[in-house]
Design an enzyme around this catalytic site. Structure first.
Site, PDB file in Angstrom:
ATOM      1  NE  ARG A 141      -7.799  -8.100   0.580  1.00  0.00           N
ATOM      2  CZ  ARG A 141      -7.385  -7.116  -0.471  1.00  0.00           C
ATOM      3  NH1 ARG A 141      -6.228  -6.481  -0.328  1.00  0.00           N
ATOM      4  NH2 ARG A 141      -8.062  -7.098  -1.654  1.00  0.00           N
ATOM      5  CE  LYS A 172      -4.378  -1.623   1.315  1.00  0.00           C
ATOM      6  NZ  LYS A 172      -5.281  -2.205   2.495  1.00  0.00           N
TER       7      LYS A 172
HETATM    8  N1  HH2 Z   1      -7.494  -3.641   1.104  1.00  0.00           N
HETATM    9  C1  HH2 Z   1      -7.996  -3.733  -0.363  1.00  0.00           C
HETATM   10  C2  HH2 Z   1      -9.086  -4.290  -0.653  1.00  0.00           C
HETATM   11  N2  HH2 Z   1      -9.561  -5.161   0.313  1.00  0.00           N
HETATM   12  N3  HH2 Z   1     -10.237  -5.740   2.249  1.00  0.00           N
HETATM   13  C3  HH2 Z   1      -9.784  -5.667   3.524  1.00  0.00           C
HETATM   14  N4  HH2 Z   1     -10.333  -6.728   4.371  1.00  0.00           N
HETATM   15  N5  HH2 Z   1      -8.710  -5.378   4.008  1.00  0.00           N
HETATM   16  C4  HH2 Z   1      -7.886  -4.466   3.225  1.00  0.00           C
HETATM   17  O1  HH2 Z   1      -6.815  -3.904   3.865  1.00  0.00           O
HETATM   18  C5  HH2 Z   1      -8.192  -4.267   2.063  1.00  0.00           C
HETATM   19  C6  HH2 Z   1      -9.374  -5.168   1.414  1.00  0.00           C
HETATM   20  C7  HH2 Z   1      -7.223  -2.543  -1.418  1.00  0.00           C
HETATM   21  O2  HH2 Z   1      -5.790  -3.391  -1.593  1.00  0.00           O
HETATM   22  P1  HH2 Z   1      -6.405  -4.182  -3.110  1.00  0.00           P
HETATM   23  O3  HH2 Z   1      -7.319  -5.256  -3.238  1.00  0.00           O
HETATM   24  O4  HH2 Z   1      -4.733  -4.739  -3.409  1.00  0.00           O
HETATM   25  O5  HH2 Z   1      -6.503  -3.008  -4.194  1.00  0.00           O
HETATM   26  P2  HH2 Z   1      -7.665  -2.339  -4.927  1.00  0.00           P
HETATM   27  O6  HH2 Z   1      -8.836  -1.925  -3.985  1.00  0.00           O
HETATM   28  O7  HH2 Z   1      -7.071  -1.219  -5.625  1.00  0.00           O
HETATM   29  O8  HH2 Z   1      -8.180  -3.598  -5.902  1.00  0.00           O
END
Ligand code: HH2
Length: 283
Positions: A265, A230
């Site tokens: 995660r 992040k």
């Molecule tokens: N972070 C993201 C998405 N979903 N869910 C939980 N429970 N906790 C988190 O920290 C979290 C999440 C964001 O990361 P990512 O899925 O890699 O990116 P994007 O939202 O751009 O798809």
């Protein structure tokens, strides 16, 4: 402290099982999106997505988290039909090919329903059951759910995040949502709590949440943390490209495992498995 949801070493439900007896588990991230901040566009193709999901299972992921709508800062909301179109075929094929539980990362009850029908075994709701229909669905299907804290909405959440006491406020919010979940009939041991790193938080807020993450882990519920690749890691290391943030991610993972977090995660499952195994053993 009383341990209402955290006591069982093994969480078993009709759709799956999570064994915490060796310590922290890994949730692998699978974004079937064109625009996720880190892996956007890599797994829009169904075959590529399924192959990556299975590779993460092979590497040791205990959960595969499928998301079809980016929640990165500035992201616009997606129509549920498109979210379902992207996520469901991948979930169907993955759930046919692995016993590892698949979670659906969505805030929309209609998307969660389609994903559960296709074989998903858990729900990851970044709005922590804001919609009553989501709470009813999770209760009715008797599946675990991750409740995540977010201030604001992705489109605007990083404009001016503000807290008096970020740790207390995030804990207070999550405990309110725990009570909402229980009111809808979701058992406490099906709840995972997540402070939502990067969701309406400055660098300082994120650091405070991680520094005090043991307070979340001691609430009596399983704690999940997603700091992988992040922006905060880019801010601390100077690494612009999310793919270069693996070592920075490893530092957060090691810290979380040492502080009793139950699930991390992450995008880089293979590398983070090494971190988790070593810290689990030392503990
Ligand atoms: N972070 C993201 C998405 N979903 N869910 C939980 N429970 N906790 C988190 O920290 C979290 C999440 C964001 O990361 P990512 O899925 O890699 O990116 P994007 O939202 O751009 O798809």
């Amino acid at each position: 402290m009383e341990s209402p949801g955290n006591s069982a070493m093994v969480l078993r439900w009709s759709g799956g099982c999570l064994d915490f007896s060796r310590g922290c588990l890994i949730m692998g991230v699978l974004n079937v999106t064109p625009d996720s901040f880190s892996d956007g566009g890599l797994y829009l193709d169904e075959d590529a997505a399924v192959a990556h999901g299975l590779a993460m299972v092979e590497q040791g992921a205990a959960i595969v988290d499928v998301g079809a709508e980016s929640t990165r800062p500035g992201a616009q909301a997606l129509a549920s039909e498109e979210e379902i179109r992207r996520a469901v075929p991948v979930i169907k094929r993955l759930s046919e090919q692995t016993r590892v539980p698949i979670s659906i990362d969505t805030r929309k009850p209609e998307v969660a329903r389609a994903a559960l029908d296709a074989g998903a075994a858990m729900v990851n709701d970044v709005t922590a059951l804001e919609q009553d229909a989501m709470a009813s669905l999770v209760a009715e299907r008797e599946v675990p759910v991750c409740l995540m804290h977010m201030q604001g909405r992705p489109a605007t959440m990083q404009e001016a995040p503000r807290y008096q006491d970020v740790v207390a406020e995030v804990i207070g919010f999550l405990l309110k949502r725990v009570e909402k979940a229980v009111h809808f009939g979701i058992p406490r041991d099906h709840l995972l709590l997540d402070p939502g790193i990067g969701f309406g938080k400055t660098l300082e807020h994120n650091i405070l949440l991680l520094r005090h993450i043991d307070r979340f882990a001691r609430l009596g519920y399983r704690c999940l943390v997603g700091a992988s690749r992040k922006h905060m890691i880019g801010q601390l290391t100077g690494k612009e490209d999310p793919a270069d943030r693996v070592f920075g991610t490893a530092a957060t993972v090691a810290h979380c495992v040492a502080k009793d977090v139950s699930i991390v995660r992450v995008h880089d499952v293979d590398a983070m498995m090494d971190v988790v195994k070593v810290i689990n053993a030392i503990r």
